[in-house]
Design a protein around this motif. Structure first.
Motif, PDB file in Angstrom:
ATOM      1  N   HIS B  21     -54.374 -21.347  40.982  1.00  0.00           N
ATOM      2  CA  HIS B  21     -53.505 -21.666  39.846  1.00  0.00           C
ATOM      3  C   HIS B  21     -53.978 -20.966  38.574  1.00  0.00           C
ATOM      4  N   LYS B 115     -43.439 -20.497  36.039  1.00  0.00           N
ATOM      5  CA  LYS B 115     -44.410 -20.671  37.141  1.00  0.00           C
ATOM      6  C   LYS B 115     -44.486 -22.140  37.576  1.00  0.00           C
ATOM      7  N   THR B 118     -41.480 -22.844  39.743  1.00  0.00           N
ATOM      8  CA  THR B 118     -41.584 -22.220  41.060  1.00  0.00           C
ATOM      9  C   THR B 118     -42.617 -22.931  41.934  1.00  0.00           C
ATOM     10  N   ASP B 119     -43.742 -23.275  41.336  1.00  0.00           N
ATOM     11  CA  ASP B 119     -44.833 -23.920  42.087  1.00  0.00           C
ATOM     12  C   ASP B 119     -45.015 -25.339  41.529  1.00  0.00           C
ATOM     13  N   HIS B 120     -44.436 -26.306  42.216  1.00  0.00           N
ATOM     14  CA  HIS B 120     -44.453 -27.675  41.690  1.00  0.00           C
ATOM     15  C   HIS B 120     -45.845 -28.287  41.671  1.00  0.00           C
ATOM     16  N   ASN B 121     -46.719 -27.802  42.566  1.00  0.00           N
ATOM     17  CA  ASN B 121     -48.099 -28.306  42.502  1.00  0.00           C
ATOM     18  C   ASN B 121     -48.745 -27.906  41.185  1.00  0.00           C
TER      19      ASN B 121
END
Lengths: 284, 152
Positions: B21, B115, B118-121
């Motif tokens: 991340h 971002k 796109t990346d829920h984590n």
């Protein structure tokens, strides 16, 4: 059963004030003065940092006021008084030469000896710096006995900073980490703005070997203790100074009862672990 | 880019973020240097950048018409300035002024939001970190509002 030893001098009556004379008055803030009081006869009793005296304004009444002077200095008691009621108004109006009554010293003290060898974090808010000042004097006079020493002080705005000159002097020392913060300020203030508990996470200390001493308005103490506990300091090593209305000052009348404790006798300085359970109770 | 990775990783705000991340976020980051008196942002401006303070001191201020600005908080090393970049209409609600030389990392808000979408984590980590700061600041604001040092 043996007879009483009548050769012993009788104990003075704890309810009768001794006569003191005001030798100096320093105006600290618009509503706050520091009084220096000398006994009319005899020696000033010794005191421990954190203790208080009952100051008597003749014809008005008596009030518990923390001792804010240097315990190593002899001769006078130093008290910082904020004009918030009838008695404190009369005390604030004392001029040099005026007489006042005084009983004391009373109560428990800051653990300045118990803190030796550890880091010390002192958190003061507003007038709460006054009861902590004797502990600060002691710690700074014996600086080599302590680990890191941090003093965090918060007040409403730059005009309300108590003992400003002394804070500036302490800050110049290379062996003390001192931060002052104000709740709000105008843009000419170059210091810190924000509440005093927010300074705790910015302060370097070993949470497993730190003694914290906290004094100020009760809500500010609650937030500060939460921040200290959050940083890992044990409740047994967080000390606070409680404030309650006191009358007798010797644990008889019950005016200052706080749960099972009497603030005048079991306090004002107590480890948080002793009062944690009742500290947040609304009824007390 | 490697330098920004390292700087982000070392910043307290990203302590719990995974290296993956961090690497993703580094693509949105750039270095800033503000001299004393320079504004990071002003009230009403588009909140198009999220600032991580590396070193220095930043005063958060509110200005009432015809009055001097009121400083209500000071930020320093390891802290972050503002959350308006995260909430529509993405406009700053106060001024942020450097009071000393301040070094900061700016993360492009549009890039960051993209971002996170796109990346829920990543988005969840970001929300948790921002929310924890907001809750603390809300607590502190309550303390300021009730004026604990008043006469009672």
């Amino acid at each position: 059963m043996g007879e009483a030893d009548l050769s012993l001098a009788p104990l003075s009556d704890p309810f009768v004030p001794e006569l003191y004379r005001t030798v100096r008055v320093t105006r600290e803030l618009r509503d706050t003065v520091t009084l220096e009081l000398a006994p009319l006869s005899g020696k000033r009793p010794a005191f421990e940092p954190g203790q208080f005296n009952m100051l008597y304004a003749f014809g008005v009444g008596e009030s518990a006021i923390s001792i804010s002077g240097d315990p190593a200095e002899e001769g006078t008691f130093v008290h910082t008084v904020r004009n918030v009621g009838a008695v404190s108004k009369a005390l604030s109006a004392l001029e040099a030469g005026a007489a006042a009554g005084l009983r004391g010293p009373f109560g428990t003290s800051w653990p300045v000896e118990g803190a030796e060898g550890s880091d010390v974090v002192i958190v003061a808010g507003g007038l709460g710096l006054a009861p902590l000042r004797p502990a600060i004097y002691h710690i700074l006079a014996n600086r080599d006995r302590y680990g890191r020493v941090s003093i965090l002080y918060g007040c409403r705005n730059p005009g309300d900073i108590l003992y400003r000159h002394e804070l500036e002097q302490w800050r110049q020392r290379l062996d003390v980490d001192l931060t002052v913060t104000v709740d709000h300020a105008d843009a000419s203030w170059h210091g810190n703005a924000g509440v005093v508990p927010s300074l705790i996470k910015r302060t370097a200390f070993d949470p497993h070997d730190t003694v914290a001493m906290v004094c100020g308005p009760e809500i500010m103490m609650r937030y500060s203790m939460n921040a200290l506990r959050g940083a890992g300091v044990s409740e047994k090593r967080i000390y606070l100074s409680m404030e309650r209305n006191m009358k007798c000052a010797i644990g008889l009348c019950g005016h200052c009862q706080f749960g099972p404790e009497f603030v005048c006798k079991d306090g004002p300085v107590v480890p948080y672990s002793k009062v944690a359970r009742i500290f947040a109770l609304r009824e007390i | 880019m490697e330098g920004l990775d390292r700087i982000l990783k070392e910043h307290a705000f990203f302590a719990a973020f995974s290296p993956e991340h961090i690497q993703l976020l580094a693509g949105c980051a750039r270095n800033h240097r503000f001299t004393a008196g320079q504004y990071l942002f002003r009230e009403g401006d588009p909140a198009d950048e999220f600032f991580l303070i590396r070193q220095g001191k930043v005063a958060l201020e509110i200005v009432a018409p015809g009055k001097e600005p009121i400083v209500f908080e000071t930020l320093t090393d390891g802290e972050v300035a503002g959350a308006s970049w995260l909430v529509a209409p993405y406009r700053w609600m106060f001024d942020a002024r450097a009071t000393t030389l301040t070094r900061a990392i700016g993360l492009d808000a549009k890039c960051l939001r993209g971002k996170c979408d796109t990346d829920h984590n990543l988005g969840y980590e970001m929300m948790k970190s921002v929310l924890s700061i907001l809750v603390k600041r809300l607590d502190h604001t309550r303390l300021q509002i009730i004026d604990v040092y008043g006469r009672g």
